[in-house]
Write a protein that holds these residues in place. Structure first.
Motif, PDB file in Angstrom:
ATOM      1  N   LYS A 111     -15.079 -17.998  21.083  1.00  0.00           N
ATOM      2  CA  LYS A 111     -15.023 -19.456  21.165  1.00  0.00           C
ATOM      3  C   LYS A 111     -13.944 -20.034  20.266  1.00  0.00           C
ATOM      4  O   LYS A 111     -13.219 -20.972  20.650  1.00  0.00           O
ATOM      5  CB  LYS A 111     -16.388 -20.042  20.793  1.00  0.00           C
ATOM      6  CG  LYS A 111     -16.451 -21.566  20.763  1.00  0.00           C
ATOM      7  CD  LYS A 111     -17.847 -22.030  20.358  1.00  0.00           C
ATOM      8  CE  LYS A 111     -17.911 -23.546  20.226  1.00  0.00           C
ATOM      9  NZ  LYS A 111     -19.283 -23.982  19.809  1.00  0.00           N
ATOM     10  N   HIS A 112     -13.802 -19.473  19.064  1.00  0.00           N
ATOM     11  CA  HIS A 112     -12.859 -20.012  18.080  1.00  0.00           C
ATOM     12  C   HIS A 112     -11.582 -19.180  17.973  1.00  0.00           C
ATOM     13  O   HIS A 112     -10.764 -19.423  17.075  1.00  0.00           O
ATOM     14  CB  HIS A 112     -13.538 -20.105  16.716  1.00  0.00           C
ATOM     15  CG  HIS A 112     -14.676 -21.090  16.679  1.00  0.00           C
ATOM     16  ND1 HIS A 112     -14.489 -22.445  16.534  1.00  0.00           N
ATOM     17  CD2 HIS A 112     -16.019 -20.906  16.801  1.00  0.00           C
ATOM     18  CE1 HIS A 112     -15.660 -23.070  16.533  1.00  0.00           C
ATOM     19  NE2 HIS A 112     -16.613 -22.152  16.703  1.00  0.00           N
ATOM     20  N   GLU A 122     -20.894 -20.784  11.985  1.00  0.00           N
ATOM     21  CA  GLU A 122     -20.024 -21.750  12.663  1.00  0.00           C
ATOM     22  C   GLU A 122     -19.615 -22.928  11.780  1.00  0.00           C
ATOM     23  O   GLU A 122     -18.449 -23.352  11.826  1.00  0.00           O
ATOM     24  CB  GLU A 122     -20.671 -22.235  13.959  1.00  0.00           C
ATOM     25  CG  GLU A 122     -19.646 -22.791  14.934  1.00  0.00           C
ATOM     26  CD  GLU A 122     -20.069 -22.663  16.388  1.00  0.00           C
ATOM     27  OE1 GLU A 122     -19.198 -22.760  17.258  1.00  0.00           O
ATOM     28  OE2 GLU A 122     -21.277 -22.466  16.643  1.00  0.00           O
ATOM     29  N   ILE A 156     -19.129 -16.376  19.097  1.00  0.00           N
ATOM     30  CA  ILE A 156     -18.481 -17.268  18.129  1.00  0.00           C
ATOM     31  C   ILE A 156     -17.005 -16.948  17.978  1.00  0.00           C
ATOM     32  O   ILE A 156     -16.146 -17.842  17.963  1.00  0.00           O
ATOM     33  CB  ILE A 156     -19.195 -17.170  16.763  1.00  0.00           C
ATOM     34  CG1 ILE A 156     -20.565 -17.835  16.827  1.00  0.00           C
ATOM     35  CG2 ILE A 156     -18.350 -17.829  15.668  1.00  0.00           C
ATOM     36  CD1 ILE A 156     -21.383 -17.667  15.565  1.00  0.00           C
ATOM     37  N   THR A 157     -16.671 -15.650  17.853  1.00  0.00           N
ATOM     38  CA  THR A 157     -15.268 -15.284  17.638  1.00  0.00           C
ATOM     39  C   THR A 157     -14.413 -15.565  18.876  1.00  0.00           C
ATOM     40  O   THR A 157     -13.252 -15.964  18.757  1.00  0.00           O
ATOM     41  CB  THR A 157     -15.145 -13.808  17.222  1.00  0.00           C
ATOM     42  OG1 THR A 157     -15.886 -12.979  18.119  1.00  0.00           O
ATOM     43  CG2 THR A 157     -15.663 -13.607  15.806  1.00  0.00           C
ATOM     44  N   ILE A 160     -16.326 -22.377   9.791  1.00  0.00           N
ATOM     45  CA  ILE A 160     -15.060 -22.160  10.500  1.00  0.00           C
ATOM     46  C   ILE A 160     -14.219 -23.430  10.503  1.00  0.00           C
ATOM     47  O   ILE A 160     -14.719 -24.524  10.757  1.00  0.00           O
ATOM     48  CB  ILE A 160     -15.327 -21.697  11.942  1.00  0.00           C
ATOM     49  CG1 ILE A 160     -16.052 -20.343  11.943  1.00  0.00           C
ATOM     50  CG2 ILE A 160     -14.030 -21.591  12.739  1.00  0.00           C
ATOM     51  CD1 ILE A 160     -16.566 -19.910  13.309  1.00  0.00           C
TER      52      ILE A 160
END
Length: 378
Positions: free
Chosen positions: A146-147, A115, A143-144, A118
């Motif tokens: 979320k972003h 994280e 994570i993917t 990113i």
């Protein structure tokens, strides 16, 4: 050749029969009967979206990079401890490669370090399932999402491997990412010499994937009657392999379960016997995380130092056994250092540890463990 090579490609006995059948069909170019059989095998057995055979896993990664429409300056995060193809596919699109370190307990990427890497330029994370051992896919999926990033699974060595998530239900590797790639290189569990597969798990990419796979044309839509002309509609390449390659691969896929059973037996023999047979080298042995159901692709140990690793490799070779080290960390590669300068070299402690200390032992269907034991004790 040494009595025990590192790898010996396995043949089921049906490969030549299917190649001859492909010849009788009168179609040896791409996308014939055997290509369809192989692609459907993956879609049905593992519930993948759409599968596309390619000449290699390298090409499958390059095809994924095209589908994501990556541009120069876009950033892609991937582990340093991986094969060069993982990075090349995105570097060829002009992307900046951002390296993440490995975990201390096994060579997969350290998900908790992702994280902070990113930023606004980040477009994708490439999860490499090292040796068929799953990354933490719950973490990566979160994570993917979320972003709003692409998730690519480099599952080159992970055919028939599974991840056990929070729901405790095994799910096949290759079914999590927007895209997943597999290898059928001669060193892999299932092989056709050279070969690969791209899995597209999101329907909105399938039409474009058909075009990219067919050299950037609308050939498939034209053949099906959806288009009146056969035209160049975008970037693509000759990603699809011939029916000869697909026929060989089909013979392997038919016998996947027996191949996997053979490899499992040898892997378990290694686990039970190598620590005893090589006790005087005091290696740290392979760790399988609790979230992973592995596919018996490789068996490794960790030496205490680079010097000890080389001593053991020499010792085994003198006895007629070829063991090998594995990847050299990409963050320290001559190419990357030529771009950033020697003084800017990252210090990725775990990736360097595996580059210097990891030893892969012979593992292939049909390996004679009695001969291996005899050579080791001679």
């Amino acid at each position: 050749m040494l009595p025990i090579p590192f790898n010996s490609p396995f043949s089921t006995g049906n490969e030549w029969q299917y190649i001859q059948d492909a010849c009788k069909e009168g179609k040896l170019a791409a996308d014939g009967k055997y290509t369809q059989k192989c692609q459907q095998f993956f879609e049905k057995r593992y519930g993948f979206g759409k599968a596309y055979l390619t000449h290699s896993c390298t090409q499958a990664l390059e095809m994924a990079a095209l589908l994501m429409d990556l541009k120069p300056g876009d950033e892609v995060i991937l582990p340093s401890y991986t094969y060069v193809s993982t990075a090349n596919a995105f570097a060829l699109r002009g992307c900046k490669i951002v390296f993440v370190d490995s975990r201390p307990d096994y060579p997969g990427m350290n998900e908790i370090q992702l994280e902070p890497l990113i930023n606004d330029k980040t477009k994708a994370i490439v999860a490499v399932h090292y040796g068929g051992i799953a990354c933490n896919m719950d973490w990566l999926t979160e994570i993917t999402k979320k972003h709003n990033l692409f998730l690519i699974e480099d599952a080159a060595a992970a055919i028939d491997s599974y991840y056990i998530g929070a729901d405790k239900k095994p799910k096949p590797l290759g079914s999590f990412g927007h895209f997943a790639t597999f290898s059928f290189h001669e060193t892999k569990n299932i092989s056709c010499g050279e070969g690969g597969l791209l899995v597209v798990n999101h329907d909105n990419f399938i039409e474009k994937a058909d075009e990219v796979w067919n050299r950037g044309t609308n050939k498939k839509a034209f053949i099906s009657g959806q288009r009146k002309k056969y035209e160049w509609v975008g970037l693509g390449s000759a990603f699809a392999p011939s029916e000869i390659t697909a026929a060989w691969l089909w013979a392997q896929l038919e016998e996947m379960d027996s191949i996997q059973k053979s490899r499992a037996k040898i892997w378990n023999w290694h686990q039970s016997n190598l620590p005893y047979l090589l006790a005087h080298f005091d290696l740290d042995w392979m760790n399988i995380p609790v979230h992973s159901i592995q596919n018996f692709h490789l068996f490794y140990g960790l030496a205490k130092s680079l010097k000890q690793r080389d001593k053991l490799l020499k010792h085994l070779k003198q006895k007629g056994i070829l063991a090998v080290f594995h990847y050299q960390s990409l963050h320290a590669s001559p190419y990357i250092l030529s771009l950033i300068g020697q003084g800017q070299r990252q210090h990725l402690i775990q990736a360097d540890k595996y580059s210097e200390r990891l030893i892969r032992f012979p593992l292939y269907a049909g390996l004679d463990t009695e001969i291996l034991k005899s050579l080791m004790t001679s």
